[in-house]
Design a protein around this motif. Sequence first.
Motif, PDB file in Angstrom:
ATOM      1  N   LYS A 186      29.167  17.552  -5.548  1.00 28.61           N
ATOM      2  CA  LYS A 186      28.105  17.765  -6.522  1.00 28.61           C
ATOM      3  C   LYS A 186      26.967  16.769  -6.307  1.00 28.61           C
ATOM      4  O   LYS A 186      25.794  17.130  -6.321  1.00 28.61           O
ATOM      5  N   ALA A 187      27.333  15.499  -6.077  1.00 29.28           N
ATOM      6  CA  ALA A 187      26.326  14.456  -5.867  1.00 29.28           C
ATOM      7  C   ALA A 187      25.485  14.750  -4.630  1.00 29.28           C
ATOM      8  O   ALA A 187      24.257  14.614  -4.646  1.00 29.28           O
ATOM      9  N   ARG A 188      26.139  15.170  -3.564  1.00 28.94           N
ATOM     10  CA  ARG A 188      25.398  15.468  -2.321  1.00 28.94           C
ATOM     11  C   ARG A 188      24.461  16.664  -2.513  1.00 28.94           C
ATOM     12  O   ARG A 188      23.341  16.672  -2.002  1.00 28.94           O
ATOM     13  N   ALA A 189      24.922  17.659  -3.261  1.00 27.76           N
ATOM     14  CA  ALA A 189      24.078  18.837  -3.514  1.00 27.76           C
ATOM     15  C   ALA A 189      22.842  18.442  -4.325  1.00 27.76           C
ATOM     16  O   ALA A 189      21.726  18.907  -4.053  1.00 27.76           O
ATOM     17  N   LEU A 190      23.033  17.554  -5.317  1.00 26.12           N
ATOM     18  CA  LEU A 190      21.901  17.121  -6.138  1.00 26.12           C
ATOM     19  C   LEU A 190      20.960  16.215  -5.343  1.00 26.12           C
ATOM     20  O   LEU A 190      19.738  16.286  -5.516  1.00 26.12           O
ATOM     21  N   LEU A 191      21.518  15.378  -4.480  1.00 21.50           N
ATOM     22  CA  LEU A 191      20.661  14.547  -3.621  1.00 21.50           C
ATOM     23  C   LEU A 191      19.792  15.433  -2.725  1.00 21.50           C
ATOM     24  O   LEU A 191      18.607  15.146  -2.510  1.00 21.50           O
ATOM     25  N   LYS A 192      20.376  16.501  -2.231  1.00 22.76           N
ATOM     26  CA  LYS A 192      19.617  17.435  -1.393  1.00 22.76           C
ATOM     27  C   LYS A 192      18.475  18.040  -2.198  1.00 22.76           C
ATOM     28  O   LYS A 192      17.352  18.198  -1.699  1.00 22.76           O
ATOM     29  N   ARG A 193      18.762  18.348  -3.459  1.00 20.83           N
ATOM     30  CA  ARG A 193      17.760  18.964  -4.326  1.00 20.83           C
ATOM     31  C   ARG A 193      16.537  18.064  -4.520  1.00 20.83           C
ATOM     32  O   ARG A 193      15.424  18.546  -4.696  1.00 20.83           O
ATOM     33  N   VAL A 194      16.752  16.744  -4.500  1.00 18.26           N
ATOM     34  CA  VAL A 194      15.619  15.815  -4.688  1.00 18.26           C
ATOM     35  C   VAL A 194      15.151  15.203  -3.364  1.00 18.26           C
ATOM     36  O   VAL A 194      14.414  14.221  -3.345  1.00 18.26           O
ATOM     37  N   GLY A 195      15.608  15.797  -2.247  1.00 16.60           N
ATOM     38  CA  GLY A 195      15.122  15.375  -0.936  1.00 16.60           C
ATOM     39  C   GLY A 195      15.683  14.064  -0.431  1.00 16.60           C
ATOM     40  O   GLY A 195      15.068  13.376   0.385  1.00 16.60           O
ATOM     41  N   LEU A 196      16.891  13.683  -0.894  1.00 13.75           N
ATOM     42  CA  LEU A 196      17.469  12.391  -0.483  1.00 13.75           C
ATOM     43  C   LEU A 196      18.865  12.555   0.110  1.00 13.75           C
ATOM     44  O   LEU A 196      19.675  11.621   0.078  1.00 13.75           O
ATOM     45  N   GLU A 197      19.141  13.744   0.666  1.00 14.11           N
ATOM     46  CA  GLU A 197      20.492  13.993   1.166  1.00 14.11           C
ATOM     47  C   GLU A 197      20.891  13.035   2.282  1.00 14.11           C
ATOM     48  O   GLU A 197      22.068  12.751   2.484  1.00 14.11           O
TER      49      GLU A 197
END
Length: 248
Positions: A124-135
């Motif tokens: 979940k954390a990785r998916a949200l980081l991707k959403r804000v461009g910080l994956e």
Amino acid sequence: MTNDNALIQVRGLKKYYNYGAIKALDGIDIDIHKGDVMVVIGPSGSGKSTFLRSLNLLEVPTEGSIVFDGVDITGTNINLDEYRQEMGMVFQHFNLFPHKTILENLTLAPVLVKHMNPKDAEEKARALLKRVGLENRADAYPVQLSGGQQQRVAIVRALCMDPKVMLFDEPTSALDPEMVGEVLDVMKELAIGGMTMVCVTHEMGFAREVGNRVVFVDGGKIIEQGTPTDIFEHPKSARLQDFLSKIL
């Protein structure tokens, strides 16, 4: 507007200091509805942040009630931590753990507090980081990120708990001007996605563009509230007119 879908109902909210000599909040009545993007504006010392911090009882009211999702959280025998989990809070300063990686910062609360499976929390954390461009920054430490990136991580940290509402306390005020846009862009995306948000901010462009309700607070009271068009183009009170004349 009816109260049927009010996520938060505030009634008679007062916060006094120094035995009533300082009235930080002096009788606030307001409903926050599901899907609202409420932007709270006003001069420094007007009570904006006190109001926001009262919503999850970081500031304990002197008087009044706050009903969140049908429960009066100012009542007795309330498990406050349970309700705070459902209110994501983003402060001026990021408050990330410096000795933990970004991923560790994001998964800590879901695993410890919500007893989430660590693998699911990481996903979940990785998916949200991707959403804000910080994956690609999951394994970095906070000190390796810019202020804007750290604030985006702070927003993701709140989202990892699946909150029903996001509370933003001047989230861009500690940032260098060139970093403000990247944080506001994330907030805009959340608003478009239907997240209920209450934002205290000095960013009038954001208030005008993203807010569906703007609330002007001064002297611990709501002086005026309405749509961005109402507030910015047709202010009724002399106090709001004066405030806008100084900042626009």
